[in-house]
Structure formats: structure tokens, C-alpha cells
Scaffold this motif. Structure first.
Motif, PDB file in Angstrom:
ATOM      1  N   SER A  51       0.795  -1.139   0.098  1.00 58.52           N
ATOM      2  CA  SER A  51       0.065   0.102  -0.128  1.00 58.52           C
ATOM      3  C   SER A  51       0.979   1.117   0.013  1.00 58.52           C
ATOM      4  O   SER A  51       2.070   0.990   0.196  1.00 58.52           O
ATOM      5  CB  SER A  51      -0.798   0.062   1.389  1.00 58.52           C
ATOM      6  N   THR A  57      -2.010   8.340   0.737  1.00 56.58           N
ATOM      7  CA  THR A  57      -3.334   8.250  -0.224  1.00 56.58           C
ATOM      8  C   THR A  57      -4.608   9.250   0.362  1.00 56.58           C
ATOM      9  O   THR A  57      -4.877   9.951  -0.606  1.00 56.58           O
ATOM     10  CB  THR A  57      -4.073   6.783  -0.123  1.00 56.58           C
ATOM     11  N   GLU A 132       1.525   4.228  -3.971  1.00 59.01           N
ATOM     12  CA  GLU A 132       1.808   2.891  -4.095  1.00 59.01           C
ATOM     13  C   GLU A 132       3.283   2.931  -4.946  1.00 59.01           C
ATOM     14  O   GLU A 132       4.072   2.205  -4.831  1.00 59.01           O
ATOM     15  CB  GLU A 132       0.876   1.976  -4.752  1.00 59.01           C
ATOM     16  N   ARG A 211     -10.793   2.527  -2.529  1.00 52.33           N
ATOM     17  CA  ARG A 211      -9.961   2.899  -1.268  1.00 52.33           C
ATOM     18  C   ARG A 211      -9.854   1.527  -0.681  1.00 52.33           C
ATOM     19  O   ARG A 211     -10.809   0.522  -0.564  1.00 52.33           O
ATOM     20  CB  ARG A 211     -10.716   3.713  -0.553  1.00 52.33           C
ATOM     21  N   GLY A 212      -8.632   1.232  -0.037  1.00 51.14           N
ATOM     22  CA  GLY A 212      -8.611   0.121   0.636  1.00 51.14           C
ATOM     23  C   GLY A 212      -8.417  -1.286  -0.256  1.00 51.14           C
ATOM     24  O   GLY A 212      -8.025  -2.506  -0.058  1.00 51.14           O
TER      25      GLY A 212
END
Ligand code: ASP
Ligand code: MG
Length: 461
Positions: A51, A57, A132, A211-212
Motif C-alpha cells: 500500500s 493516499t 503505491e 479505497r483499501g
């Protein structure tokens, strides 16, 4: 050895673990070093998916929005740079990595300027993808510094998606063939470090998976490579029986079946992206969830078959539910009413979680994380439903899911659960559709107490 075998220099590795590190696991240099040790200590770890470093982010999301004043843009760019350089300054030989960071920062600035001039979702994904890219470039070097042959790989070469920017869907066939061709041969002598969360569309524009999404990326790569294991390294020692912030009685679960874990992910256990287990289940790849801070403290193993299948495994809590009740006398002995209601919801991309029905009314819940249902369940949708029926909308509710096995076929489940919480207003009990859960709603203000009490009753006897 035949001539043919002689020419074949691609030996497919027989034991592949895909290891994914979340944002807190790669937040700073020390954290990255711990992850590097995890990789070094198990040679099966051939693919590392990272991540963005924690917080990056979120900065990029702000940067990608329209109307960010130029002084704020500068501030965010410098915050992002600070996070990267705080890591790279620990390298003995930092010139090489810093020049990669400089190049990325320059490119981020170009996309940011473009976004300020003309905001597009396409450009937004370009911006979001930088987190990332930074962390994977840096982590590959961290691996090298501990003697692991870590190599950066741009996942956009293999993770092909549609062009739904912000929420792109992956083309599984393309991913599988690309991964077999481009990625697998590299794994013989390298540990590949690549990005979660990002992909690219058919025109090679950058896309993001939501997201995630890094957990999901890792699971997709594991599936495409037919990996033997998927490890999700995070900041908690596995999946807990319930949120440990609600009760200190919560404890880590050693092993759990795919079915139960999927229910938990769907019903609010924030630990895994809800889609993560789908590829793992398809390819039957065991998933391990553990803490990169305490790799020796165990964690949770998620797989098809587990040794014990207790009636009660965990309690999940999801806040901010919206309850919509639609009522129509026309529904009495009528057919097609539900279809009409669901057509309206589908048209507006509202996804329903729980449903209960009576003869003339239907109650539905929607998940409501920031910016989702709240935004989607607009006045227009309600008005459209009102053409069909009476509509009432309520907020301030939490969904509690008791998760386990054979819940719908076990005697006494109702009393075990509800007797203990009968002084609360319990609504919309959903029991029976799933073998693995029993769900209901409670007022937001009571949610923690209900979970705590149920946990005491069902897990600490
Ligand atoms: N960096 C992305 C996010 O924060 C993806 C991820 O971490 O899974 O949402
Ligand atoms: Mg995550």
C-alpha cells in the motif's frame, strides 16, 4: 536432458506466497525494515504487494479534488515529499532512490497542475496511484539493503481493468495471462515488489480499484499466479472476535473458514477489503492475517476447511446504517411490487444489505460510509420510490452481525442472543438466509453496549 528441456530456462517456482503490507506496515523506515525481515525469513515470499505509506493516499485524495487552493496544493506536495524522504534518509546510499523519488514527485506535480486546470476522474486516478509507486520503489531498495533480491515491478503491466476510474473492475483473464507471462518467470530469482490498489485500462490509462483496494490486488495476483498462500500483514494480530476497542475481552481468532471471514469482511470488520477473499476462495488459497509489528505473535488463518466450526465465531458491528421502509397496500397479494422497488434502487446503484418484509411493507438497509448512500439516496430516489409507495427513511442505526456456523440450524440461537439484550430496541432481525450469520439493527447509541454484552455471553462463558 532433452534439448527441449535444456532450452527451458523458466523453472516455475513451486511454492509462492504473495505478501501484502498495508499502509501502517510501510509507514516509515523501521516499519519497512520489519517487513523486509518477514520477507527474508520465508523464501516462499516471492511477490510483495504494498500500500502507500500511511497517510499518503489521504493527501493524494485531497490533491485530486477540484478547487484545492494553490497554497494548499504546495503544502500537500511538500508533506508527501517529507514522508518519502523521512524514509530514504536512512539509506546509506540514498542518491539513487532519491532521484527516483524526485522523478515521481515531478510527475505528480504535472498531474496535479493538470487537475487544477481541468478536473477529471482519469487524472484523479493518476494522482491517487502515486502513493503505491513511492512505497514500492522504496521497499524494493529496503529489501536489497537486507540482502534480498527485491525488484520493482509496475503492476499496471498486468492488472488490466475497465475505465471506471476510481472503482475499476479487473479483467481476470487478462490478468491471469499477463501474470503468467510477465510476472511468473521473474519469480525464480527475484522477489517482486509491486503496487496494490492500481491498474491500467485498455488504453494504458492508470486506474484505481477503490479505497483499501490493495488487499484485493494482492488476492487477485495470488489467484493469477496460482500462489500457495496469501499473507496480509497489517497492524493487528489477525482477525478478532469483535472490535477490541469495544471490549478488552476480544481476542484473535486462530482459524476461520472462508465463508465466515467473508461475512465478517462484509459486515464491518474493517480488517480486510470485503472483496479480498473472493479470488482466494476461487483458487482455494489460504490467507493469513497477521501484524508486521509482531510477526511472531501469530494471527488468523483463513481457509476452506478449519478444525472447529463453532456456532459463534465473532460479532461484527457496522455503524451509520440507513433504514428505508416502503409500504404499499397494493402489495397485498400483488406481484411485481418488489421488482419495481428494486428497479429504482438498481438504477441509482444503491446496494441493499438487509431486508425484512411483511405483507404490505418492506424494510431495507443501506450501508452508509461517508459519501456513499448518503450521497446516493438522494431526494430524487426517494421521490421516485414515493411514486410506488409510502417511504420512510431513518438514520442513526447500527447493524450487528453475529457470525458463526449453522446459525440457522442450531436450537436456542434466538434465546442465546436476544435474552441477553432484551432491554434494547432490536429491529430488523435477519435470520435464516445465511448459515453464517444473524443480523439486526440497534440504535447507534446502544451499539457498543449490545456488542459488549453479547460478546460476554457468547464468548466468555
Ligand atoms: N492506498 C490505498 C488506500 O489508502 C489502497 C490501500 O491501502 O489498500 O485506500
Ligand atoms: Mg487496508
Amino acid at each position: 536432458m532433452s534439448a527441449n528441456q535444456n532450452q527451458t530456462n523458466i523453472i516455475t517456482p513451486t511454492n509462492i506466497t504473495v505478501a501484502k503490507f498495508g499502509g501502517t506496515s510501510v509507514a516509515d523506515f523501521e516499519a519497512m525494515l520489519r517487513c523486509a525481515d518477514i520477507i527474508k525469513n520465508n523464501t516462499a515470499n516471492r511477490v510483495v504487494v504494498v500500500s502507500a505509506s500511511a497517510g499518503v493516499t489521504n493527501h493524494l485524495v485531497r490533491l485530486s479534488q477540484a478547487d484545492v487552493p494553490s497554497n494548499e496544493r504546495e503544502q500537500i506536495l511538500s508533506n508527501i515529499a517529507d514522508i518519502q524522504y523521512a524514509i530514504t534518509q536512512h539509506f546509506t546510499n540514498f542518491e539513487a532512490i532519491n532521484s527516483e523519488i524526485v522523478t515521481l514527485l515531478e510527475s505528480l506535480r504535472v498531474f496535479t497542475d493538470q487537475q487544477a486546470a481541468n478536473h477529471t476522474m482519469k487524472n484523479s486516478d493518476e494522482i491517487l496511484a502515486f502513493g503505491e509507486q513511492f512505497s514500492s520503489r522504496i521497499f524494493a531498495q529496503v529489501l536489497q539493503s537486507v540482502g534480498v533480491n527485491g525488484h520493482y515491478f509496475d503492476v499496471r503491466q498486468v492488472m488490466k481493468t475497465d475505465s471506471l476510474f476510481g472503482k475499476a473492475q479487473v479483467d481476470l483473464n487478462q490478468l491471469a495471462s499477463n501474470a503468467q507471462q510477465l510476472l511468473l518467470p521473474l519469480l525464480n530469482d527475484k522477489v517482486i515488489v509491486t503496487q496494490g490498489f492500481i491498474g491500467s485500462d485498455q488504453d494504458n490509462n492508470t486506474t484505481t480499484l477503490g479505497r483499501g483496494g490493495s488487499d484485493y490486488s494482492a488476492a487477485l495476483l495470488a489467484e493469477a499466479l496460482q500462489a500457495n498462500n496469501l499473507s496480509i500483514w497489517t497492524d493487528v494480530v489477525g482477525i478478532f472476535t469483535t472490535d477490541p476497542r469495544i471490549t478488552d475481552q476480544a481476542r484473535s481468532i486462530n482459524e476461520i473458514s472462508f465463508g465466515e471471514a467473508a461475512e465478517m469482511a462484509t459486515f464491518g470488520a474493517k480488517i480486510l477489503h470485503p472483496a479480498t477473499l473472493i479470488p482466494a476462495m476461487r483458487q482455494d488459497i489460504p490467507v493469513f492475517v497477521g501484524s508486521s509489528k509482531e510477526p511472531d505473535s501469530g494471527g488468523t488463518r483463513i481457509q476452506r476447511e478449519v478444525n472447529s466450526n463453532p456456532t459463534y465465531r465473532s460479532i461484527a458491528l457496522r455503524r451509520e446504517q440507513t433504514l428505508v421502509t416502503v409500504k404499499s397496500p397494493q402489495m397485498l397479494h400483488a406481484s411485481g411490487f418488489l421488482a419495481k422497488v428494486f428497479t429504482v434502487l438498481a438504477k441509482h446503484q444503491l446496494s441493499v444489505d438487509l431486508i425484512t418484509t411483511s405483507e404490505i411493507s418492506v424494510a431495507l438497509t443501506f450501508d452508509n460510509p461517508h459519501g456513499s448512500t448518503q450521497a446516493l439516496l438522494t431526494k430524487a430516489v426517494v421521490e421516485e420510490l414515493e411514486q410506488l409507495c409510502e417511504v420512510s427513511v431513518e438514520h442513526g442505526l447500527s447493524l450487528i452481525a453475529v457470525i458463526g456456523n449453522k446459525i440457522h440450524g442450531t436450537k436456542g440461537v434466538g434465546s442465546s442472543i436476544f435474552d441477553k439484550v432484551n432491554d434494547f430496541n432490536i429491529r430488523m432481525i435477519c435470520h435464516g438466509a445465511s448459515n453464517h450469520n444473524l443480523c439486526f439493527l440497534v440504535p447507534e447509541a446502544d451499539a457498543n453496549q449490545v456488542v459488549e454484552r453479547l460478546h460476554n455471553t457468547l464468548f466468555t462463558s
